[in-house]
Scaffold this motif. Structure first.
Motif, PDB file in Angstrom:
ATOM      1  N   HIS A  99       0.865  -1.195   0.000  1.00 45.33           N
ATOM      2  CA  HIS A  99       0.000   0.000   0.000  1.00 45.33           C
ATOM      3  C   HIS A  99       0.893   1.233   0.000  1.00 45.33           C
ATOM      4  CE1 HIS A  99      -2.966   2.978   0.933  1.00 45.33           C
ATOM      5  NE2 HIS A  99      -2.585   3.131   2.186  1.00 45.33           N
ATOM      6  N   HIS A 100       0.618   2.174  -0.890  1.00 46.76           N
ATOM      7  CA  HIS A 100       1.344   3.440  -0.856  1.00 46.76           C
ATOM      8  C   HIS A 100       0.427   4.587  -1.255  1.00 46.76           C
ATOM      9  CE1 HIS A 100       2.797   2.109  -5.115  1.00 46.76           C
ATOM     10  NE2 HIS A 100       1.684   2.789  -5.226  1.00 46.76           N
ATOM     11  N   ALA A 101       0.756   5.782  -0.787  1.00 48.85           N
ATOM     12  CA  ALA A 101      -0.081   6.945  -1.047  1.00 48.85           C
ATOM     13  C   ALA A 101       0.710   8.218  -0.788  1.00 48.85           C
ATOM     14  CB  ALA A 101      -1.322   6.915  -0.156  1.00 48.85           C
ATOM     15  N   TYR A 102       0.212   9.318  -1.345  1.00 46.75           N
ATOM     16  CA  TYR A 102       0.806  10.613  -1.035  1.00 46.75           C
ATOM     17  C   TYR A 102      -0.279  11.673  -1.071  1.00 46.75           C
ATOM     18  CZ  TYR A 102       0.601  12.452  -5.835  1.00 46.75           C
ATOM     19  OH  TYR A 102       0.176  12.923  -7.045  1.00 46.75           O
TER      20      TYR A 102
ATOM     21  N   ASP B  42       0.436  -0.894   8.735  1.00 47.44           N
ATOM     22  CA  ASP B  42      -0.461  -0.005   8.011  1.00 47.44           C
ATOM     23  C   ASP B  42      -0.083   1.445   8.278  1.00 47.44           C
ATOM     24  OD1 ASP B  42      -2.655   0.465   6.231  1.00 47.44           O
ATOM     25  OD2 ASP B  42      -3.597  -1.333   7.069  1.00 47.44           O
ATOM     26  N   PHE B  43      -0.673   2.351   7.486  1.00 41.19           N
ATOM     27  CA  PHE B  43      -0.442   3.783   7.706  1.00 41.19           C
ATOM     28  C   PHE B  43      -1.613   4.581   7.140  1.00 41.19           C
ATOM     29  CE2 PHE B  43       0.979   3.366   3.342  1.00 41.19           C
ATOM     30  CZ  PHE B  43       0.645   4.585   2.754  1.00 41.19           C
ATOM     31  N   LYS B  44      -1.704   5.858   7.574  1.00 36.37           N
ATOM     32  CA  LYS B  44      -2.727   6.772   7.063  1.00 36.37           C
ATOM     33  C   LYS B  44      -2.136   8.174   7.040  1.00 36.37           C
ATOM     34  CE  LYS B  44      -7.003   7.957   5.834  1.00 36.37           C
ATOM     35  NZ  LYS B  44      -8.132   7.847   6.765  1.00 36.37           N
ATOM     36  N   LEU B  45      -2.451   8.929   5.981  1.00 36.41           N
ATOM     37  CA  LEU B  45      -1.959  10.292   5.812  1.00 36.41           C
ATOM     38  C   LEU B  45      -3.127  11.257   5.681  1.00 36.41           C
ATOM     39  CD1 LEU B  45       0.649   9.584   2.957  1.00 36.41           C
ATOM     40  CD2 LEU B  45       1.049   9.440   5.427  1.00 36.41           C
TER      41      LEU B  45
ATOM     42  N   TRP C 148      -2.914  21.875   9.390  1.00 36.85           N
ATOM     43  CA  TRP C 148      -2.373  20.712  10.093  1.00 36.85           C
ATOM     44  C   TRP C 148      -2.110  19.562   9.128  1.00 36.85           C
ATOM     45  CZ3 TRP C 148      -0.649  20.710  14.973  1.00 36.85           C
ATOM     46  CH2 TRP C 148      -1.097  21.720  15.840  1.00 36.85           C
ATOM     47  N   ILE C 149      -0.986  18.903   9.337  1.00 37.35           N
ATOM     48  CA  ILE C 149      -0.603  17.716   8.573  1.00 37.35           C
ATOM     49  C   ILE C 149      -0.586  16.548   9.549  1.00 37.35           C
ATOM     50  CG2 ILE C 149       1.167  16.681   7.095  1.00 37.35           C
ATOM     51  CD1 ILE C 149       0.027  19.282   6.005  1.00 37.35           C
ATOM     52  N   ILE C 150      -1.186  15.420   9.169  1.00 42.08           N
ATOM     53  CA  ILE C 150      -1.274  14.278  10.088  1.00 42.08           C
ATOM     54  C   ILE C 150      -0.735  13.020   9.402  1.00 42.08           C
ATOM     55  CG2 ILE C 150      -2.799  12.826  11.492  1.00 42.08           C
ATOM     56  CD1 ILE C 150      -4.780  15.183  11.513  1.00 42.08           C
ATOM     57  N   SER C 151       0.055  12.273  10.141  1.00 42.14           N
ATOM     58  CA  SER C 151       0.527  10.976   9.652  1.00 42.14           C
ATOM     59  C   SER C 151       0.498   9.971  10.785  1.00 42.14           C
ATOM     60  CB  SER C 151       1.944  11.094   9.069  1.00 42.14           C
ATOM     61  OG  SER C 151       2.816  11.726   9.978  1.00 42.14           O
ATOM     62  N   CYS C 152       0.268   8.719  10.426  1.00 41.12           N
ATOM     63  CA  CYS C 152       0.116   7.679  11.438  1.00 41.12           C
ATOM     64  C   CYS C 152       0.593   6.349  10.866  1.00 41.12           C
ATOM     65  CB  CYS C 152      -1.357   7.578  11.853  1.00 41.12           C
ATOM     66  SG  CYS C 152      -1.677   6.484  13.249  1.00 41.12           S
TER      67      CYS C 152
ATOM     68  N   THR D 127      -6.327   8.905  12.864  1.00 41.20           N
ATOM     69  CA  THR D 127      -6.136  10.024  11.940  1.00 41.20           C
ATOM     70  C   THR D 127      -7.411  10.830  11.766  1.00 41.20           C
ATOM     71  OG1 THR D 127      -4.427   8.773  10.753  1.00 41.20           O
ATOM     72  CG2 THR D 127      -5.400  10.648   9.610  1.00 41.20           C
ATOM     73  N   ASP D 128      -8.527  10.133  11.584  1.00 41.79           N
ATOM     74  CA  ASP D 128      -9.805  10.826  11.389  1.00 41.79           C
ATOM     75  C   ASP D 128     -10.194  11.642  12.618  1.00 41.79           C
ATOM     76  OD1 ASP D 128      -9.951   9.749   8.878  1.00 41.79           O
ATOM     77  OD2 ASP D 128     -11.373   8.161   9.414  1.00 41.79           O
ATOM     78  N   SER D 129      -9.980  11.075  13.792  1.00 44.35           N
ATOM     79  CA  SER D 129     -10.331  11.778  15.025  1.00 44.35           C
ATOM     80  C   SER D 129      -9.450  13.012  15.217  1.00 44.35           C
ATOM     81  CB  SER D 129     -10.172  10.840  16.224  1.00 44.35           C
ATOM     82  OG  SER D 129     -10.363  11.534  17.432  1.00 44.35           O
ATOM     83  N   LEU D 130      -8.155  12.875  14.990  1.00 43.57           N
ATOM     84  CA  LEU D 130      -7.244  13.997  15.184  1.00 43.57           C
ATOM     85  C   LEU D 130      -7.513  15.098  14.150  1.00 43.57           C
ATOM     86  CD1 LEU D 130      -4.957  15.010  16.931  1.00 43.57           C
ATOM     87  CD2 LEU D 130      -3.328  13.868  15.409  1.00 43.57           C
TER      88      LEU D 130
END
Length: 488
Positions: free
Chosen positions: A200-203, A231-234, A242-246, A269-272
């Motif tokens: 899985h990859h994303a930007y 896993d990860f979420k951006l 704000w920029i969020i990464s997890c 990520t969604d909550s933050l």
């Protein structure tokens, strides 16, 4: 006769002699017999050695060297005294790796100090990918032919009494497989419960930041055909500063940890995102500034309240999502969904960048400023034994330790904010001390930078994902990384 003319005359004689090695006439046959004599051959070789440096640009000399080399090989073979037992030399080279360029010297010093002229090297000549240099006694090249091999090199060496002794050099070498080639890549079962893609990859990006993330299944998982547990979420867009990464690493020993990691990064990520884009995002920034100016009890309380309504709430949402994934009717337990979690948010503020984070488990998160500074946002959890760590659970809320895992930092400058699971950090930082070392982060950044700075984002993302397949002995776990690049 002048020296130059004498040299040229000798060359002409030698050249004519080299060309008479046929059996077309009685005279030429007698000439061949004389040429085959050891003493004659010895003097021819000596003359060649003396004259070569003097007339190295002479075309006749080049021809003589070429033609004479063939004669020399043939004559060495013919002039060997077969009544003398050949000198047999056994050589063992270090193991060579298939598909890897090698260059090995063949040392004969322990067996003989005599000059050996090789006239038959067929066993190497016909071995694909390997070359033998008879003058330098080296073996070089690259090959795919795995196994134990022996190359028999035939030659001769002159003895003190003028005779010539045969020589057999037996070179033994084992070509071992490239370790990477032994790993299988078996797709995971797409009909399994909680199936997800093996890669899985994303930007995403806004006007000031670029976020790029990639998660790949480890070789140890691919070899067995089991799922990717990481896993990860951006999150970033122009509607928010704000920029969020997890990132999260599901426990390999827990059968549904892949789902634990998936729901954790998405819900956190969604909550933050929701809280930071509202009133509490502004409140967090103000509380930090107030506490930085005066760390009194009231300001500390305000900062902790801002944590509670933002990042702590996000971590709680992740833990709750894991609890909701448990289906008692299918025999699930909360442990089946165990996962680590690293969550971070940051924004550009007056005088620099504000970064807030939460970290439980192994892996790592760092504010990186190229060649200048690295700020590690916490410490990895490591157990008594290798591979042990701490996972997200309800205990950190019950005892309040969740707050001790929150870090907030303001830095004047930064190149990137980097989050990674232990599949990355274990390979690049062998100790916790190295994890806090700028030198080691610089080394990692040298690998990452060409991909995350690629103006063609899709190519850069693809390059990052391909880079994740790097070889590191003993490190074959899932690998996940998130890089937030500050645009210049």
């Amino acid at each position: 006769m002048s020296k130059v003319k004498l040299e040229q005359a000798l060359l002409d004689i030698l050249l004519q002699a080299s060309l008479t090695n046929t059996k077309q006439s009685f005279v030429q046959k007698r000439a061949n017999q004389h040429l085959d004599q050891t003493v004659v051959q010895h003097h021819i070789n000596a003359l060649l050695n003396e004259l070569t440096p003097l007339v190295k640009n002479d075309k006749s000399m080049v021809r003589l060297t070429t033609e004479g080399a063939k004669l020399h090989k043939k004559n060495n073979n013919l002039s060997v005294n077969k009544q003398i037992p050949p000198l047999v030399i056994n050589v063992r080279l270090p193991n060579l790796k298939a598909n890897t360029l090698f260059f090995e010297s063949i040392s004969l010093a322990s067996e003989t100090d005599a000059k050996i002229s090789f006239f038959q090297t067929k066993s190497i000549d016909e071995f694909e990918g390997v070359e033998f240099d008879a003058d330098k006694l080296t073996l070089s090249g690259t090959t795919t032919q795995v196994g134990d091999h022996q190359f028999d090199l035939y030659g001769s060496t002159p003895l003190a009494n003028g005779q010539v002794q045969g020589v057999v050099v037996r070179v033994k070498v084992t070509i071992v497989p490239d370790p990477k080639s032994l790993w299988k890549n078996i797709p995971s079962d797409d009909t399994a419960r909680f199936h997800k893609p093996d890669t899985h990859h994303a930007y995403c990006e806004n006007s000031s930041m670029l976020l790029m993330g990639s998660s790949v299944r480890g070789r140890s998982h691919a070899h067995k055909g089991i799922h990717r547990d990481d896993d990860f979420k951006l999150y970033c867009d122009d509607s928010s500063e704000w920029i969020i990464s997890c990132v999260a690493d599901g426990a390999g020993s827990c059968k549904y940890s892949r789902q634990g990691a998936f729901v954790a990064v998405n819900n956190a990520t969604d909550s933050l995102k929701e809280s930071l884009n509202g009133h509490y995002g502004t409140a967090l920034e103000k509380a930090y500034n107030d506490f930085s100016n005066d760390s009194n009890e009231e300001n500390q309380k305000s900062l902790l309240e801002a944590y509670q309504h933002t990042i702590v709430k996000a971590v709680f949402s992740a833990a709750k999502a894991i609890n909701n994934s448990v289906d008692a009717n299918q025999g699930d337990s909360i442990k089946d969904f165990s996962t680590t979690l690293i969550l971070a948010a940051h924004k550009k503020v007056a005088g620099g960048y504000l970064v807030i984070s939460f970290w439980i488990g192994d892996g790592g998160i760092a504010i990186y400023d190229k060649n200048k500074k690295v700020v590690l946002m916490g410490e990895p959890d490591s157990g008594e034994f290798a591979g042990q760590t701490r996972f997200l659970d309800n205990k950190i809320f019950d005892d309040g330790s969740v707050y001790r895992r929150v870090r907030i930092e303001k830095v004047e400058s930064m190149s990137a904010l980097i989050l990674a699971t232990d599949g990355i950090t274990d390979a690049w930082f062998e100790t916790e001390k190295q994890l806090d070392s700028l030198t080691h982060w610089d080394r990692l950044w040298n690998e990452l930078e060409p991909h995350v700075t690629n103006k063609n984002r899709k190519d850069g993302l693809q390059g990052l994902t391909q880079w994740m397949d790097f070889w590191s002995k003993g490190n074959h776990d899932d690998r996940t990384i998130s890089v937030c690049l500050v645009k210049e």
